[in-house]
Scaffold this motif. Structure first.
Motif, PDB file in Angstrom:
ATOM      1  N   TYR A 369      33.301  25.712  45.867  1.00 21.00           N
ATOM      2  CA  TYR A 369      32.205  26.333  45.113  1.00 21.00           C
ATOM      3  C   TYR A 369      32.234  27.853  45.254  1.00 21.00           C
ATOM      4  CZ  TYR A 369      30.048  21.900  43.973  1.00 21.00           C
ATOM      5  OH  TYR A 369      29.802  20.665  43.442  1.00 21.00           O
ATOM      6  N   ILE A 370      32.054  28.528  44.138  1.00 15.45           N
ATOM      7  CA  ILE A 370      31.990  29.994  44.128  1.00 15.45           C
ATOM      8  C   ILE A 370      30.798  30.431  43.277  1.00 15.45           C
ATOM      9  CG2 ILE A 370      34.473  30.304  44.435  1.00 15.45           C
ATOM     10  CD1 ILE A 370      34.611  30.978  41.419  1.00 15.45           C
ATOM     11  N   HIS A 371      30.522  31.734  43.309  1.00 16.02           N
ATOM     12  CA  HIS A 371      29.413  32.310  42.540  1.00 16.02           C
ATOM     13  C   HIS A 371      30.004  33.311  41.544  1.00 16.02           C
ATOM     14  CE1 HIS A 371      25.214  33.402  41.819  1.00 16.02           C
ATOM     15  NE2 HIS A 371      25.582  34.675  41.811  1.00 16.02           N
ATOM     16  N   ALA A 372      30.062  32.927  40.269  1.00 15.36           N
ATOM     17  CA  ALA A 372      30.669  33.779  39.238  1.00 15.36           C
ATOM     18  C   ALA A 372      30.200  33.288  37.875  1.00 15.36           C
ATOM     19  CB  ALA A 372      32.197  33.758  39.352  1.00 15.36           C
ATOM     20  N   ASP A 373      30.876  33.741  36.816  1.00 19.96           N
ATOM     21  CA  ASP A 373      30.544  33.315  35.456  1.00 19.96           C
ATOM     22  C   ASP A 373      31.583  32.284  35.018  1.00 19.96           C
ATOM     23  OD1 ASP A 373      30.173  33.013  32.687  1.00 19.96           O
ATOM     24  OD2 ASP A 373      29.413  35.043  32.479  1.00 19.96           O
ATOM     25  N   PRO A 374      31.254  30.998  35.069  1.00 20.48           N
ATOM     26  CA  PRO A 374      32.254  29.974  34.722  1.00 20.48           C
ATOM     27  C   PRO A 374      32.650  30.002  33.255  1.00 20.48           C
ATOM     28  CG  PRO A 374      30.079  28.988  34.994  1.00 20.48           C
ATOM     29  CD  PRO A 374      29.954  30.414  35.428  1.00 20.48           C
ATOM     30  N   VAL A 375      31.731  30.413  32.372  1.00 20.72           N
ATOM     31  CA  VAL A 375      32.031  30.430  30.939  1.00 20.72           C
ATOM     32  C   VAL A 375      33.102  31.465  30.633  1.00 20.72           C
ATOM     33  CG1 VAL A 375      31.105  30.871  28.639  1.00 20.72           C
ATOM     34  CG2 VAL A 375      29.746  29.592  30.307  1.00 20.72           C
ATOM     35  N   ARG A 376      32.920  32.697  31.157  1.00 22.67           N
ATOM     36  CA  ARG A 376      33.888  33.758  30.870  1.00 22.67           C
ATOM     37  C   ARG A 376      35.208  33.534  31.597  1.00 22.67           C
ATOM     38  NH1 ARG A 376      32.312  35.233  26.125  1.00 22.67           N
ATOM     39  NH2 ARG A 376      30.150  35.962  26.073  1.00 22.67           N
ATOM     40  N   LEU A 377      35.142  33.042  32.834  1.00 19.20           N
ATOM     41  CA  LEU A 377      36.386  32.725  33.535  1.00 19.20           C
ATOM     42  C   LEU A 377      37.124  31.613  32.801  1.00 19.20           C
ATOM     43  CD1 LEU A 377      38.307  33.032  35.916  1.00 19.20           C
ATOM     44  CD2 LEU A 377      36.841  31.499  37.240  1.00 19.20           C
ATOM     45  N   GLY A 378      36.364  30.603  32.361  1.00 19.80           N
ATOM     46  CA  GLY A 378      36.988  29.521  31.598  1.00 19.80           C
ATOM     47  C   GLY A 378      37.578  30.014  30.294  1.00 19.80           C
ATOM     48  N   GLN A 379      36.931  30.997  29.665  1.00 21.22           N
ATOM     49  CA  GLN A 379      37.436  31.554  28.410  1.00 21.22           C
ATOM     50  C   GLN A 379      38.778  32.250  28.622  1.00 21.22           C
ATOM     51  OE1 GLN A 379      34.528  34.004  26.475  1.00 21.22           O
ATOM     52  NE2 GLN A 379      35.801  34.390  24.673  1.00 21.22           N
ATOM     53  N   ILE A 380      38.876  33.016  29.715  1.00 23.42           N
ATOM     54  CA  ILE A 380      40.154  33.689  30.025  1.00 23.42           C
ATOM     55  C   ILE A 380      41.256  32.658  30.221  1.00 23.42           C
ATOM     56  CG2 ILE A 380      41.363  35.129  31.712  1.00 23.42           C
ATOM     57  CD1 ILE A 380      38.661  36.470  32.332  1.00 23.42           C
ATOM     58  N   LEU A 381      40.967  31.652  31.058  1.00 18.92           N
ATOM     59  CA  LEU A 381      41.993  30.636  31.360  1.00 18.92           C
ATOM     60  C   LEU A 381      42.332  29.800  30.130  1.00 18.92           C
ATOM     61  CD1 LEU A 381      40.582  29.552  34.842  1.00 18.92           C
ATOM     62  CD2 LEU A 381      42.674  30.858  34.411  1.00 18.92           C
ATOM     63  N   ASN A 382      41.330  29.446  29.336  1.00 21.41           N
ATOM     64  CA  ASN A 382      41.602  28.681  28.111  1.00 21.41           C
ATOM     65  C   ASN A 382      42.536  29.441  27.180  1.00 21.41           C
ATOM     66  OD1 ASN A 382      40.404  26.017  27.693  1.00 21.41           O
ATOM     67  ND2 ASN A 382      38.475  27.011  28.212  1.00 21.41           N
ATOM     68  N   ASN A 383      42.270  30.739  26.993  1.00 20.08           N
ATOM     69  CA  ASN A 383      43.117  31.544  26.110  1.00 20.08           C
ATOM     70  C   ASN A 383      44.549  31.624  26.626  1.00 20.08           C
ATOM     71  OD1 ASN A 383      41.347  32.246  24.021  1.00 20.08           O
ATOM     72  ND2 ASN A 383      40.501  33.977  25.153  1.00 20.08           N
ATOM     73  N   LEU A 384      44.701  31.878  27.931  1.00 20.49           N
ATOM     74  CA  LEU A 384      46.048  32.024  28.504  1.00 20.49           C
ATOM     75  C   LEU A 384      46.824  30.708  28.464  1.00 20.49           C
ATOM     76  CD1 LEU A 384      45.291  34.321  31.596  1.00 20.49           C
ATOM     77  CD2 LEU A 384      46.228  34.987  29.380  1.00 20.49           C
ATOM     78  N   ILE A 385      46.135  29.615  28.810  1.00 24.88           N
ATOM     79  CA  ILE A 385      46.820  28.306  28.830  1.00 24.88           C
ATOM     80  C   ILE A 385      47.131  27.856  27.407  1.00 24.88           C
ATOM     81  CG2 ILE A 385      46.611  25.878  29.497  1.00 24.88           C
ATOM     82  CD1 ILE A 385      44.699  26.898  31.760  1.00 24.88           C
ATOM     83  N   SER A 386      46.191  28.050  26.495  1.00 19.60           N
ATOM     84  CA  SER A 386      46.419  27.678  25.102  1.00 19.60           C
ATOM     85  C   SER A 386      47.596  28.440  24.526  1.00 19.60           C
ATOM     86  CB  SER A 386      45.153  27.945  24.290  1.00 19.60           C
ATOM     87  OG  SER A 386      45.357  27.644  22.930  1.00 19.60           O
ATOM     88  N   ASN A 387      47.688  29.762  24.824  1.00 21.62           N
ATOM     89  CA  ASN A 387      48.827  30.559  24.367  1.00 21.62           C
ATOM     90  C   ASN A 387      50.134  30.031  24.936  1.00 21.62           C
ATOM     91  OD1 ASN A 387      47.527  32.308  22.716  1.00 21.62           O
ATOM     92  ND2 ASN A 387      47.891  34.143  23.933  1.00 21.62           N
ATOM     93  N   ALA A 388      50.109  29.718  26.239  1.00 17.22           N
ATOM     94  CA  ALA A 388      51.323  29.223  26.890  1.00 17.22           C
ATOM     95  C   ALA A 388      51.812  27.940  26.226  1.00 17.22           C
ATOM     96  CB  ALA A 388      51.062  28.998  28.377  1.00 17.22           C
ATOM     97  N   LEU A 389      50.883  27.035  25.909  1.00 17.28           N
ATOM     98  CA  LEU A 389      51.262  25.776  25.257  1.00 17.28           C
ATOM     99  C   LEU A 389      51.772  26.024  23.836  1.00 17.28           C
ATOM    100  CD1 LEU A 389      48.309  23.489  26.424  1.00 17.28           C
ATOM    101  CD2 LEU A 389      50.704  23.329  27.146  1.00 17.28           C
ATOM    102  N   ARG A 390      51.119  26.967  23.122  1.00 16.96           N
ATOM    103  CA  ARG A 390      51.504  27.226  21.739  1.00 16.96           C
ATOM    104  C   ARG A 390      52.936  27.758  21.635  1.00 16.96           C
ATOM    105  NH1 ARG A 390      47.780  30.898  20.195  1.00 16.96           N
ATOM    106  NH2 ARG A 390      46.341  29.291  19.494  1.00 16.96           N
ATOM    107  N   PHE A 391      53.317  28.605  22.583  1.00 14.65           N
ATOM    108  CA  PHE A 391      54.620  29.265  22.494  1.00 14.65           C
ATOM    109  C   PHE A 391      55.692  28.607  23.368  1.00 14.65           C
ATOM    110  CE2 PHE A 391      51.534  32.660  21.436  1.00 14.65           C
ATOM    111  CZ  PHE A 391      51.955  32.879  20.126  1.00 14.65           C
ATOM    112  N   THR A 392      55.419  27.360  23.813  1.00 17.22           N
ATOM    113  CA  THR A 392      56.418  26.622  24.602  1.00 17.22           C
ATOM    114  C   THR A 392      56.843  25.387  23.809  1.00 17.22           C
ATOM    115  OG1 THR A 392      55.436  27.366  26.688  1.00 17.22           O
ATOM    116  CG2 THR A 392      56.861  25.430  26.780  1.00 17.22           C
ATOM    117  N   HIS A 393      58.153  25.326  23.470  1.00 22.06           N
ATOM    118  CA  HIS A 393      58.667  24.174  22.699  1.00 22.06           C
ATOM    119  C   HIS A 393      58.889  22.967  23.590  1.00 22.06           C
ATOM    120  CE1 HIS A 393      59.071  26.717  19.249  1.00 22.06           C
ATOM    121  NE2 HIS A 393      59.955  27.510  19.840  1.00 22.06           N
TER     122      HIS A 393
END
Length: 630
Positions: A369-393
């Motif tokens: 457990y941590i104290h932060a903004d889960p929505v914005r942290l999740g948004q960063i990770l979602n964007n990075l992971i989604s990009n990684a999947l999109r550009f990986t054949h």
């Protein structure tokens, strides 16, 4: 006579108007460097008076006083020659007297004012030097006395206020500036009373009646005695600067108006796009509740495409929020592990469809457990992971979290997303973090995307105190990484979160749906019907208020933008009905708008909560359950 004018007392003198001798005291004779025998007879010592005019004036006063018998004293200053050739200054004070025998005479005193005269002369010379100094100052400064007459003024002062470069000493300030406003005269009076005044920006009329702007100060100046001798005026014309600032302000207003128009446009467009998306996702969720086997894959792809479109819309809105500085972090306690597992699970179907291994590794030393903004942290990770999947054949995408450092209050966590995708050339790596930019124009055509995800992620990482780094080799893959200092959980024992169970039963809840879009009404009726709700429909706010006034409802689902009467006005009207039940009736706003300030407007109108369209069915169910305690 002031203390400054009064010198050391020397002695008395007397004139008998019958015999007319002058009795000078030995102190005066000694003061002049002589003995009493040299100048002891009557008027003889007055021969030492340097200026005949001074002597004539003294004699004239004596004669006039003897004729008129005025009791008022007279005073004259005499300059006498010392035996060594220097000058001594005396103040001669006299008064008419009469004796008991009727004899008339004049007597008085001598005072040595040499020191005062020397001080006055020194002061005069000092004032000349001061005036000469002030004339050359590279600032607009003027010194005036208590009668508002100029003592000295700098050449810059004269230039600023269109005065001729001549000596204005002794001329009244109000003579030079006959249009001086009453407020300025009040400023001068207040300064004469000891107040220091200043103004960063003020207007005035010059000698030609033109409006000018200036920055000014008015302060008193003090004499040696401690009394105020006058005021010091200083100022500088800032008309050009004022005009420049005015130009800048107009440009900023134009820019603000442009930003407002753009923001309004994005708000309207997002509403118009979200409204049909709400229906699309709503019916997809309905179909996925009991699909035929041959429909599951098609429905899943359709849902993924719709959510991808929604993500693009959200990115555009986030870009607008970042541009106007309206992103605010919402720090709460949450499970970092659950957040990552949830993101991995949501991305797993896409990874499997591309035959890509999606792995997650979390350092066991990282607190759950941590104290932060889960929505914005999740948004960063979602964007990075989604990009990684999109550009990986083919190959893999791995998510790694490592503990870099820790103390009593914070942990330093390194996040890394690595893929085996197409990679990014070194000369294009900086560009991928710019708004609406991708590594190559062909990338958009081949892989899609708005070119906003990485830019927004970088901005969000910056707001959270980090920075996304990129290392990549074309054809071999990329690594996106960032480090954040995250606060440890505030709760002493947050415990393990329990998996939520979705029990769709709202126990015959009576719900009024206020919605002007028929397709949205159909979606809501379907879900509410499955949750055992009894639904009624109102096409606008006016009909809704009439129905609420004549029926009993447990809940109102209120759209905001409707004809006749919008949701805000309808909610306010309901809250004004007499009766406690209308104050307690839960009203949930359903809106496709994404303007940041809208939540405050909704609460101000008397509504209890808000849900953005499109929404997941469970989000609506949980909010209804919370407000109705079902």
């Amino acid at each position: 006579m002031s203390a400054l004018e009064r010198g050391p007392f020397l002695g008395f003198w007397e004139v008998d108007l019958v015999k007319q001798p002058v009795f000078s005291c030995p102190e005066v004779v000694a003061l002049l460097g002589y003995n009493a025998s040299e100048y002891a007879d009557g008027w003889t010592f007055l021969k030492l008076v340097v200026d005949p005019t001074e002597l004539f004036t003294l004699k004239k006063s004596i004669i006039q006083a003897s004729k008129t018998l005025l009791a008022k004293p007279f005073k004259h200053n005499l300059t006498l020659k010392h035996k060594d050739g220097s000058h001594i200054y005396l103040a001669v004070i006299g008064r008419v007297r009469t004796s008991q025998t009727g004899r008339i005479g004049i007597d008085g005193t001598f005072e040595d004012i040499t020191a005062y005269k020397s001080e006055k002369e020194s002061s005069r010379l000092a004032n000349q030097q001061l005036a000469s100094f002030i004339h050359q100052l590279p600032a607009a400064i003027a010194i005036i006395d208590e009668q508002q007459n100029y003592i000295a003024a700098s050449n810059v002062w004269k230039d600023h206020f269109n005065l001729e470069r001549t000596d204005i000493a002794g001329i009244s300030h109000y003579t030079l500036f006959p249009l001086t406003p009453k407020i300025w005269k009040q400023y001068h009076r207040r300064a004469m009373e000891g107040e220091n005044l200043s103004m960063e920006e003020d207007s005035f009329l010059d000698l030609y009646g033109n409006m000018e702007w200036m920055q000014w100060e008015i302060k008193p100046w003090y004499q040696i005695s401690g009394t105020i001798g006058g005021i010091i005026l200083s100022g500088s014309k800032i008309s050009e600067r004022h005009a420049f600032i005015d130009t800048i302000m107009k440009a900023m207003m134009t820019a603000d108006e442009s930003t407002r128009v753009k923001s309004d446009f994005l708000s309207v467009m997002s509403h118009e796009i979200r409204t049909p998306l709400n229906a699309i996702l709503g019916f997809i969720n309905l179909l996925l509740q009991d699909p035929r086997p041959d429909q599951i894959e098609k429905m899943s792809i359709l849902k993924f495409s719709a959510k991808n479109l929604l993500a693009i819309i959200n990115n555009i809105l986030d870009y607008n929020k970042l541009e106007v500085g309206k992103i605010v972090l919402d720090n709460i306690d949450f499970s970092l592990k659950e957040l990552l597992v949830s993101i991995q699970s949501s991305m797993q179907p896409e990874a499997e469809s591309g035959n890509i291994e999606l792995s997650l590794f979390i350092d066991p030393l990282i607190p759950d457990y941590i104290h932060a903004d889960p929505v914005r942290l999740g948004q960063i990770l979602n964007n990075l992971i989604s990009n990684a999947l999109r550009f990986t054949h083919a190959g893999s995408v791995s998510i790694r979290l490592a503990l870099n450092d820790t103390d009593d209050k914070q942990i330093k966590v390194a996040f890394e997303i690595q893929d085996t995708g197409i990679g990014i050339a070194p000369d294009q790596q900086k560009a991928v973090f710019e708004m609406f930019t991708q590594a190559d124009a062909s990338t958009t055509r081949k892989y899609g995307g708005s070119g906003l995800g990485l830019s927004i992620s970088q901005e969000l990482a910056g707001i959270m105190g980090g920075k996304i780094a990129l290392t990549s080799t074309p054809g071999q893959g990329s690594v996106f990484s960032f480090v954040l200092d995250l606060d440890k959980c505030l709760a002493a024992n947050p415990g393990q979160s329990k998996p939520e169970t979705f029990q769709p039963n709202l126990n015959s809840l009576r719900v009024l749906i206020v919605e002007d879009q028929q397709i949205n009404t159909m979606v809501l009726k379907n879900f509410l019907g499955q949750w055992n709700c009894v639904c009624s429909i109102a096409e606008n706010g006016k009909i809704a208020t009439e129905m609420v006034g004549s029926n009993d409802y447990d809940l109102v689902l209120m759209d905001l933008q409707m004809p006749e009467m919008d949701g805000y006005q309808a909610a306010r009207t309901i809250r004004q009905f007499s009766g406690d039940k209308y104050c307690r009736l839960p009203i949930i706003a359903l809106t496709a708008s994404a303007v940041p300030s809208i939540k405050g407007q909704i609460l101000d109108a008397g509504m209890n909560g808000v849900l953005g369209k499109p929404f997941e069915p469970k989000e609506l169910y949980d909010l209804i359950s919370e407000l109705t305690r079902n």
